[in-house]
Design an enzyme around this catalytic site. Structure first.
Site, PDB file in Angstrom:
ATOM      1  N   GLU A  24     -16.476  -1.457  30.259  1.00  0.00           N
ATOM      2  CA  GLU A  24     -17.461  -1.058  29.401  1.00  0.00           C
ATOM      3  C   GLU A  24     -17.632   0.257  29.232  1.00  0.00           C
ATOM      4  OE1 GLU A  24     -19.608  -5.188  28.168  1.00  0.00           O
ATOM      5  OE2 GLU A  24     -20.106  -4.591  30.048  1.00  0.00           O
TER       6      GLU A  24
ATOM      7  N   GLU B 222     -16.973 -11.828  33.175  1.00  0.00           N
ATOM      8  CA  GLU B 222     -18.280 -12.149  33.195  1.00  0.00           C
ATOM      9  C   GLU B 222     -18.269 -13.917  32.838  1.00  0.00           C
ATOM     10  OE1 GLU B 222     -18.911  -8.086  32.386  1.00  0.00           O
ATOM     11  OE2 GLU B 222     -17.458  -9.297  31.876  1.00  0.00           O
TER      12      GLU B 222
END
Length: 701
Positions: A106, A126
């Protein structure tokens, strides 16, 4: 000490993340990045900025050591870092190598440009922690990759080698050779060509039939993960990238992230993540304890368990000699190993050439003379102390000095076994779970005289053969089987009181277990438990036990292998079929005990089974048989079919509330005291459970 180093190479500033082992984006590192950006932006001689990671990763994402601590949410947060990069008046180039996962990816997606070394692993994993990428990953990734690929990466959490992403917008250049030199040159080229400062957020998600595809994907995700909310939330977050402007998509992503962060399922998966890592830590055995070299192995016994254990060594490239007493048994065992490998090759799990390669590492023998030079020998013979005594006395004679002598006992006293030898420091318990070549758990039993180097070596070996090693102390059944004994006793009591085997199995399976206690018994072989129970009867003649299981075994109903147990089975099939004969036997058995059958609710069934585990687990913790509550949970998750989304019996008790657990246990004790076959003593709350409940503390602090 700063976690982000700053230097300049001419007119290019280089910010290097340095937070071993994988440059986790903890508060110190986030702060260091922000300070580096400010310094570069304030320096007129700096024209561009390169962001990279030191060591073995660009960044592996969030720093797990900060989970559930104030540092996790302390400013500057990751979004603050993104804002600084996006508002930068100078180009920021991410120089990616090795690993860019989670928040690390990210972060790279928030930069103006991305250059990459070949072979880097790219992922947003995640979902495996019951979460979703909360730093804009669900909104940015679909803007630089094909939508379906981006969606699957987020929903499934798998990694993709960077080389397979060369044709997409995610990377602006691939750098062969010196990554930093190439990244600095690229940054200078960007400035020279006045390329501007492109942002991923400004790209559009290009997928014309998103609505139709997402409808199909939702159905597939619900079917594949009915008990886990994270995959569907991940899908909905990615879907927002096609439906909403970028900033609104970020808000939607954050809402879905918070839902997951507060969910019991995510708590369970995060508990597993930390619990597996904690299991490797033994308080009095430092990480730098010298270990013994394991270059070769031997296994005593070529049966189901011995063959599976041998396969573990061969799978890891360790030559292994398999010893049997009779040629017929040896040939049968080696034949089954070959068949297992051939089946794996047919299913595409291994390459066809791997069959012969692995079989070539397995040497069959009928002579103890052929195993003496092995670095470790694992005894996998019948679970009887007299049989094991014969084997270990022989091993003490033939094995070289320094060899580890391991017993695959599931219940017997490892200290008694060690005392059969002149080298008790070399003896350890290695309790594999069947099928040993498949099941991930390895319960490592530490004897009173087991050497620390032997324990450290065995733990290291567990990792090499792809097992989760969990340390247990010596007692009857160690951790897993000592607890399952109480679980099985309650199952037995409940069918005597009025439940049927299928009702008990159905209730606990609906709650999430892979298999109920009676189906599990039929699969494992009811004779195995019968043999152990008879030993318990002799050792504890005054103890109460439910006796219906013995009646099943007295009829030779040992389960699937005999075609009948608590259920009946058709030849060649594993379907458990309720058997009217068992119900008739139960009616007569209850009458003999003077029991009027009653209706048991699914809630009672589930919680009597669960809290029997929890109460015994608390006793095991208090005795020091288990090092920590999470070790118990890891054993049950990886060895006994406990549902992953529940996190293990001890975590479930924590979430239920230990005060409430004690109340339920006392209710069960009161009912047992009024039941003709009842055993109120088995519901005596463990002192540790009472203490923690009174203090308002959990097992897993």
């Amino acid at each position: 000490m700063t976690q982000a180093h700053y230097e300049t190479q001419g007119d290019v500033a280089v910010i290097t993340m340095d937070n071993p082992p994988v440059n986790g984006l903890g508060h110190g590192l986030r702060k260091g990045i922000v300070e580096g950006l400010r310094r570069a932006l304030a320096d007129d001689s700096v024209k561009a900025i390169v962001l990279t990671g030191k060591g073995k990763a660009f960044s592996g994402g969030a720093d797990i050591r900060e989970f559930n601590t104030p540092a996790m949410s302390a400013q500057p947060g990751l979004n603050t870092v993104f804002e600084m990069i996006e508002n930068s008046t100078k180009p920021v180039v991410a120089a990616i190598h090795s690993v860019a996962m989670g928040g690390g990816l990210e972060l790279a997606l928030g930069c103006h440009f991305r250059v990459c070394a070949p072979g880097a692993q790219i992922a947003l994993p995640e979902v495996k922690l019951g979460l979703l990428p909360g730093g804009g990953g669900t909104q940015r990734l679909p803007r630089v990759l094909p939508f379906e690929l981006a969606l699957n990466m987020v929903v499934q959490g798998f990694a993709v080698p960077s080389d397979k992403l060369k044709d997409y917008k995610i990377f602006d250049a691939f750098i062969e050779g010196d990554l930093m030199a190439g990244a600095v040159d690229f940054a200078r080229k960007v400035v020279a060509e006045k390329r501007g400062l492109p942002l991923v957020r400004n790209l559009k998600v290009d997928y014309p039939d998103a609505e139709g595809y997402l409808a199909v994907a939702r159905a597939a995700v619900k079917a594949a993960s009915p008990r886990l909310p994270a995959p569907l939330n991940c899908l909905e977050a990615v879907a927002a990238s096609t439906e909403l402007p970028f900033d609104q998509g970020l808000k939607r992503e954050w809402q879905l992230f918070i839902e997951l962060m507060e969910s019991p399922e995510s708590r369970a998966l995060r508990h597993i993540f930390f619990g597996e890592r904690a299991a490797a830590k033994i308080p009095d055995v430092p990480a730098d304890t010298p270990t013994r070299e394991i270059r070769s192995a031997a296994v005593i016994g070529a049966g189901t368990m011995g063959g599976g254990i041998a396969m573990n060594f061969a799978n890891a490239g360790i030559p292994v000699t398999v010893l049997e007493m009779k040629q017929e048994a040896l040939d049968k065992g080696i034949g089954i190993i070959r068949k297992n490998y051939e089946n794996s090759a047919k299913r595409g799990r291994i390459k066809p050439e791997d069959v012969e390669k692995r079989m070539g590492l397995i040497t069959p023998t009928l002579s103890y003379d052929d195993i003496g030079n092995a670095d470790i020998v694992v005894e996998a013979v019948f679970e009887d102390m007299a049989v094991k005594e014969t084997v270990f006395r022989k091993l003490d004679e033939v094995m070289k000095q320094g060899a580890i002598l391991a017993s695959n006992t599931s219940t017997l006293d490892v200290d008694q076994i060690a005392a059969l030898t002149k080298r008790p420091q070399d003896v350890i318990g290695t309790h594999f779970f069947s099928p040993a070549n498949v099941m991930r758990l390895l319960e490592i039993v530490r004897g009173a005289k087991t050497g620390k180097d032997v324990l450290a070596t065995t733990m290291k070996l567990a990792g090499k053969i792809r097992k989760l090693g969990v340390v247990a102390g010596v007692c009857d059944g160690f951790i897993g089987n000592r607890m399952i004994n109480q679980y099985s006793r309650q199952a037995g009591y409940m069918i005597e009181e009025g439940a049927t085997p299928q009702q008990v199995d159905r209730a606990i399976e609906k709650w999430g277990f892979a298999m109920g206690p009676f189906r599990m018994g039929d699969l494992a072989g009811n004779d195995v438990g019968w043999y152990i129970r008879k030993r318990h009867y002799a050792e504890h003649p005054d103890a109460k036990f439910p006796r219906f299981a013995d009646k099943i075994c007295e009829l030779g109903r040992f389960g699937q292998k005999t075609g009948a147990g608590y259920y009946k089975y058709e030849a060649g099939k594993r379907d458990a079929i309720p058997d009217p004969l068992v119900e008739e036997m139960l009616v007569r058995h209850r009458a003999e005990l003077g029991i009027t059958p009653r209706k048991l609710s699914d809630d009672e069934i589930v919680h009597r089974l669960l809290f029997a585990l929890v109460n015994e687990g608390a006793q095991i913790l208090e005795e020091g048989i288990a090092l920590r509550a999470s070790d118990i949970d890891m054993i049950y998750l990886t060895g006994y079919g406990f549902p992953m989304h529940r996190g293990g019996p001890m975590l479930y008790a924590d979430m239920y509330g230990l005060y409430n657990v004690v109340n339920r246990i006392e209710d069960f004790a009161a009912r047992a005291a009024k039941t003709p076959n009842g055993d109120a003593d088995c519901w005596k709350p463990a002192p540790l459970l009472l203490q923690l409940a009174a203090e308002g503390k959990p097992f897993n602090a």
